[in-house]
Design a protein around this motif. Structure first.
Motif, PDB file in Angstrom:
ATOM      1  N   VAL A   1     -23.314  14.741 -33.002  1.00 19.68           N
ATOM      2  CA  VAL A   1     -22.315  15.185 -33.979  1.00 19.68           C
ATOM      3  C   VAL A   1     -20.980  14.494 -33.710  1.00 19.68           C
ATOM      4  N   LEU A   2     -20.595  14.439 -32.450  1.00 21.91           N
ATOM      5  CA  LEU A   2     -19.340  13.766 -32.094  1.00 21.91           C
ATOM      6  C   LEU A   2     -19.386  12.284 -32.466  1.00 21.91           C
ATOM      7  N   LEU A   3     -20.501  11.643 -32.183  1.00 24.96           N
ATOM      8  CA  LEU A   3     -20.634  10.217 -32.511  1.00 24.96           C
ATOM      9  C   LEU A   3     -20.686   9.990 -34.015  1.00 24.96           C
ATOM     10  N   ALA A   4     -21.354  10.881 -34.743  1.00 24.28           N
ATOM     11  CA  ALA A   4     -21.405  10.752 -36.199  1.00 24.28           C
ATOM     12  C   ALA A   4     -20.006  10.879 -36.796  1.00 24.28           C
ATOM     13  N   TYR A   5     -19.232  11.828 -36.296  1.00 21.59           N
ATOM     14  CA  TYR A   5     -17.873  12.016 -36.794  1.00 21.59           C
ATOM     15  C   TYR A   5     -17.018  10.770 -36.509  1.00 21.59           C
ATOM     16  N   SER A   6     -17.123  10.249 -35.285  1.00 20.81           N
ATOM     17  CA  SER A   6     -16.346   9.057 -34.930  1.00 20.81           C
ATOM     18  C   SER A   6     -16.792   7.844 -35.732  1.00 20.81           C
ATOM     19  N   ALA A   7     -18.103   7.697 -35.917  1.00 18.65           N
ATOM     20  CA  ALA A   7     -18.619   6.554 -36.671  1.00 18.65           C
ATOM     21  C   ALA A   7     -18.178   6.632 -38.131  1.00 18.65           C
ATOM     22  N   ALA A   8     -18.195   7.814 -38.697  1.00 18.82           N
ATOM     23  CA  ALA A   8     -17.758   7.966 -40.083  1.00 18.82           C
ATOM     24  C   ALA A   8     -16.286   7.596 -40.235  1.00 18.82           C
ATOM     25  N   LYS A   9     -15.503   7.933 -39.227  1.00 21.06           N
ATOM     26  CA  LYS A   9     -14.087   7.583 -39.255  1.00 21.06           C
ATOM     27  C   LYS A   9     -13.906   6.063 -39.205  1.00 21.06           C
ATOM     28  N   VAL A  10     -14.701   5.398 -38.368  1.00 23.23           N
ATOM     29  CA  VAL A  10     -14.615   3.942 -38.233  1.00 23.23           C
ATOM     30  C   VAL A  10     -15.061   3.248 -39.518  1.00 23.23           C
ATOM     31  N   PHE A  11     -16.125   3.771 -40.142  1.00 20.41           N
ATOM     32  CA  PHE A  11     -16.680   3.135 -41.335  1.00 20.41           C
ATOM     33  C   PHE A  11     -16.109   3.692 -42.638  1.00 20.41           C
ATOM     34  N   ASN A  12     -15.042   4.474 -42.542  1.00 22.35           N
ATOM     35  CA  ASN A  12     -14.330   5.012 -43.710  1.00 22.35           C
ATOM     36  C   ASN A  12     -15.251   5.776 -44.661  1.00 22.35           C
TER      37      ASN A  12
ATOM     38  N   PHE B   1     -17.076   5.178 -29.567  1.00 23.46           N
ATOM     39  CA  PHE B   1     -17.291   5.863 -28.294  1.00 23.46           C
ATOM     40  C   PHE B   1     -16.007   6.275 -27.582  1.00 23.46           C
ATOM     41  N   ALA B   2     -14.925   5.540 -27.754  1.00 22.13           N
ATOM     42  CA  ALA B   2     -13.691   5.804 -27.012  1.00 22.13           C
ATOM     43  C   ALA B   2     -13.135   7.220 -27.222  1.00 22.13           C
ATOM     44  N   PRO B   3     -13.092   7.748 -28.448  1.00 23.81           N
ATOM     45  CA  PRO B   3     -12.548   9.105 -28.607  1.00 23.81           C
ATOM     46  C   PRO B   3     -13.376  10.182 -27.904  1.00 23.81           C
ATOM     47  N   ASN B   4     -14.626   9.890 -27.636  1.00 23.25           N
ATOM     48  CA  ASN B   4     -15.513  10.876 -27.033  1.00 23.25           C
ATOM     49  C   ASN B   4     -15.562  10.782 -25.510  1.00 23.25           C
ATOM     50  N   LEU B   5     -14.943   9.783 -24.931  1.00 25.53           N
ATOM     51  CA  LEU B   5     -15.001   9.609 -23.480  1.00 25.53           C
ATOM     52  C   LEU B   5     -14.324  10.752 -22.728  1.00 25.53           C
ATOM     53  N   VAL B   6     -13.270  11.286 -23.276  1.00 20.60           N
ATOM     54  CA  VAL B   6     -12.583  12.396 -22.609  1.00 20.60           C
ATOM     55  C   VAL B   6     -13.498  13.606 -22.521  1.00 20.60           C
ATOM     56  N   ALA B   7     -14.151  13.940 -23.633  1.00 19.32           N
ATOM     57  CA  ALA B   7     -15.067  15.089 -23.637  1.00 19.32           C
ATOM     58  C   ALA B   7     -16.254  14.846 -22.714  1.00 19.32           C
ATOM     59  N   LEU B   8     -16.796  13.634 -22.722  1.00 18.00           N
ATOM     60  CA  LEU B   8     -17.921  13.309 -21.849  1.00 18.00           C
ATOM     61  C   LEU B   8     -17.527  13.378 -20.380  1.00 18.00           C
ATOM     62  N   SER B   9     -16.361  12.870 -20.063  1.00 16.91           N
ATOM     63  CA  SER B   9     -15.883  12.909 -18.682  1.00 16.91           C
ATOM     64  C   SER B   9     -15.654  14.340 -18.216  1.00 16.91           C
ATOM     65  N   ALA B  10     -15.018  15.127 -19.051  1.00 11.18           N
ATOM     66  CA  ALA B  10     -14.757  16.525 -18.691  1.00 11.18           C
ATOM     67  C   ALA B  10     -16.061  17.295 -18.510  1.00 11.18           C
ATOM     68  N   ALA B  11     -17.032  17.060 -19.379  1.00 14.17           N
ATOM     69  CA  ALA B  11     -18.318  17.754 -19.269  1.00 14.17           C
ATOM     70  C   ALA B  11     -19.049  17.342 -18.002  1.00 14.17           C
ATOM     71  N   GLY B  12     -18.999  16.066 -17.663  1.00 13.12           N
ATOM     72  CA  GLY B  12     -19.635  15.602 -16.430  1.00 13.12           C
ATOM     73  C   GLY B  12     -18.991  16.185 -15.191  1.00 13.12           C
ATOM     74  N   ILE B  13     -17.667  16.239 -15.178  1.00 18.29           N
ATOM     75  CA  ILE B  13     -16.952  16.823 -14.035  1.00 18.29           C
ATOM     76  C   ILE B  13     -17.268  18.314 -13.922  1.00 18.29           C
ATOM     77  N   LEU B  14     -17.305  19.011 -15.055  1.00 19.75           N
ATOM     78  CA  LEU B  14     -17.627  20.439 -15.035  1.00 19.75           C
ATOM     79  C   LEU B  14     -19.061  20.676 -14.558  1.00 19.75           C
ATOM     80  N   GLN B  15     -19.993  19.815 -14.944  1.00 20.61           N
ATOM     81  CA  GLN B  15     -21.366  19.947 -14.451  1.00 20.61           C
ATOM     82  C   GLN B  15     -21.424  19.723 -12.942  1.00 20.61           C
ATOM     83  N   GLY B  16     -20.694  18.730 -12.463  1.00 17.70           N
ATOM     84  CA  GLY B  16     -20.637  18.503 -11.021  1.00 17.70           C
ATOM     85  C   GLY B  16     -20.023  19.679 -10.284  1.00 17.70           C
ATOM     86  N   PHE B  17     -18.976  20.238 -10.842  1.00 15.09           N
ATOM     87  CA  PHE B  17     -18.311  21.399 -10.257  1.00 15.09           C
ATOM     88  C   PHE B  17     -19.270  22.595 -10.211  1.00 15.09           C
TER      89      PHE B  17
END
Length: 105
Positions: A73-84, A24-40
């Motif tokens: 898709v973002l989570l699948a990519y990150s999970a695949a990286k974690v699980f090699n 989840f950590a690599p995706n927090l930046v994208a999630l935060s930016a998307a939330g801020i943009l939705q609020g904006f």
């Protein structure tokens, strides 16, 4: 005094929590930016600076919603990286699940 069972469970729990953090950590930046943009976008619409249905509103809404729509898709990519495993294959499987013809209606 800790027992061997407690140390083993702690180790398993730590591995699970580390895996979740690394997924989840690599995706927090994208999630935060998307939330801020939705609020904006909501603020701009509330104050009447952009109108629903206009190009500006549609573009901002689509950009901010894309991260949430494609989150599997973002989570699948990150999970695949974690699980090699193959990251592209994991992303393709997630994209297959998001495809309109395979999604239940």
């Amino acid at each position: 005094m800790t027992t061997v069972k407690d140390e083993k469970q702690g180790s398993i729990l730590n591995k699970v929590l580390d895996a979740l953090k690394n997924i989840f950590a690599p995706n927090l930046v994208a999630l935060s930016a998307a939330g801020i943009l939705q609020g904006f976008t909501i603020l701009l619409h509330t104050f009447g600076l952009i109108q629903e249905g206009r190009a500006e509103y549609i573009i901002l809404e689509t950009i901010s919603g894309a991260v949430f729509y494609f989150l599997p898709v973002l989570l699948a990519y990150s999970a695949a990286k974690v699980f090699n495993t193959n990251q592209v294959l994991a992303a393709c499987v997630a994209l297959f699940m998001l495809h309109p013809t395979t999604s239940p209606t």
